[in-house]
Design an enzyme around this catalytic site. Sequence first.
Site, PDB file in Angstrom:
ATOM      1  N   LYS A  60     -31.488  20.175  26.898  1.00 20.14           N
ATOM      2  CA  LYS A  60     -32.625  19.680  27.692  1.00 20.14           C
ATOM      3  C   LYS A  60     -32.405  20.048  29.158  1.00 20.14           C
ATOM      4  O   LYS A  60     -31.286  19.909  29.667  1.00 20.14           O
ATOM      5  CB  LYS A  60     -32.716  18.164  27.511  1.00 20.14           C
ATOM      6  N   SER A 135     -39.543  12.318  26.098  1.00 20.41           N
ATOM      7  CA  SER A 135     -39.607  13.462  26.992  1.00 20.41           C
ATOM      8  C   SER A 135     -38.804  14.673  26.518  1.00 20.41           C
ATOM      9  O   SER A 135     -39.021  15.777  27.020  1.00 20.41           O
ATOM     10  CB  SER A 135     -39.096  13.054  28.372  1.00 20.41           C
ATOM     11  N   SER A 159     -36.757   8.753  24.557  1.00 19.88           N
ATOM     12  CA  SER A 159     -36.979  10.200  24.687  1.00 19.88           C
ATOM     13  C   SER A 159     -36.206  11.095  23.739  1.00 19.88           C
ATOM     14  O   SER A 159     -36.489  12.287  23.684  1.00 19.88           O
ATOM     15  CB  SER A 159     -36.675  10.637  26.117  1.00 19.88           C
TER      16      SER A 159
HETATM   17  N1  GLN Z   1     -41.480   7.515  27.584  1.00 20.28           N
HETATM   18  C1  GLN Z   1     -40.601   6.702  28.370  1.00 20.28           C
HETATM   19  C2  GLN Z   1     -40.910   6.903  29.842  1.00 20.28           C
HETATM   20  O1  GLN Z   1     -41.808   7.609  30.105  1.00 20.28           O
HETATM   21  C3  GLN Z   1     -39.161   7.027  28.062  1.00 20.28           C
HETATM   22  C4  GLN Z   1     -38.738   8.315  28.635  1.00 20.28           C
HETATM   23  C5  GLN Z   1     -37.288   8.615  28.357  1.00 20.28           C
HETATM   24  O2  GLN Z   1     -36.670   8.052  27.469  1.00 20.28           O
HETATM   25  N2  GLN Z   1     -36.733   9.503  29.171  1.00 20.28           N
HETATM   26  O3  GLN Z   1     -40.285   6.392  30.695  1.00 20.28           O
END
Ligand code: GLN
Length: 471
Positions: A60, A135, A159
Amino acid sequence: MSVVDAVRECTNRIEQHDAKIGAFVSRRDADALNDARSVDERIAGGASSGPLAGLPIAIKDNICTAGVATTCSSRMLASFIPPYDAHVIEKLRAAGAVIVGKTNLDEFAMGSSTEHSAIGTTRNPWDLDRVAGGSSGGSAAAVAAGIVPCALGSDTGGSIRQPAALCGVVGLKPTYGRVSRYGLVAFGSSLDQIGPFARDVRTVASVLSVIAGHDERDSTSADKPVPDYAGELQKPIAGLRVGVPAEYFGDGLDPQVKSRVTEAIDTLRDAGATLVDVHLPHMKYAIACYYVVATAEASSNLARFDGVHYGHRSVGHDNIIDLYAASRSEGFGDEVKRRIMLGTYVLSSGYYDAYYLKALKVRTLIKRDFEQAFQQCDVIASPVTPTTAFRIGEKSNDPLQMYLADIYTISANLAGIPAISVPCGFDDKGLPVGLQLAGGWFEESRLLQTAHTYLNRTDHHTKTPELTGTN
Ligand code: GLN
């Protein structure tokens, strides 16, 4: 096959498929082949080649890689080339893994669909008109499309697990502190954890054993021995108590997701587990609590991107305040700006007690819910997401709907416990559904054994997408 052959196969697949999917932000074809060649030489020379020798892996793009751009899919870091490797990257390289490229994410890991990326949207390999989740959508899609056998993501509120579920692959968020965050670009420092994606549990377990462990550069990394997770996979789960929380099966859960997850829980019972009802009464506050804690931490962490210390610098300003304001306005996307504003608000004097401090107290109650539940059960089973993959654009203009995609994953981050997503079937559109298993602190071994037992009894994870759309 040689390591060079394996890596060449991955780079060929990126070439063949990634124009459709958009999983990769950058490739390192030539460097990956060089790395592969040296692993082949290590193997041929009889030298210890490492537990992951020859494993191609995608990373990532919020995890620092020395000499390789690390953009966080943000204009702010479009030209940032880290001078050092993250802890996990050092460990992977030493273990013989070969990094083939960096994967797309929602900017700074803020989102649930990989649509908030300055690079472009990643598409779901099971239906190219739908999101891959986020994400870590690029990592999940790259594994689901068969481009790489394995990838790393990060999980602050879901994410890793949410895109794993939407793309039909295995994804693990380890216990907070199990894996060093050194070199992970910080979003919510008290919530962030790095973890692996793969098509099977064995690969996830092998990678976890390599990346886990103490690192003095991350004061929150735990000084606890790291088990041979893959070696312990075969332990039988007979007698395992699987907790089923009613709070995770209520309103808002798609009936097909509910059916697949219920069938999966029945499979665990058939494998010798006992099902018990557990309760997580404060779960209903998890999203609200998270969006105070995570935005507060993000607003503080992202202060360093001011165009002077780090990041994009706007031109043509004659005073420092205008330079900061313009650099940040140009460098950050809308969702990141929204988080910074929310976080600054909840930390500001007069609101700190009402929002931030209160959220910390709620966080403690959520953690206590899990402590109590784990007195009655060993593993908690639930859905990962309320629905299967949604259409690209469907939620982009409605932040609250987007935030609700993480309703079942966020509480594990608030409590710091490990949780895994495993494929447990498909809905009537052929879209994957995920089963979430959460365990007590540092109970990754048991979690992986349970997930492995489940996959051994089912074949959903062996299905592969055709890379087409529904339209
Ligand atoms: N979707 C969640 C957010 O937008 C979690 C994102 C993540 O785990 N990096 O904060």
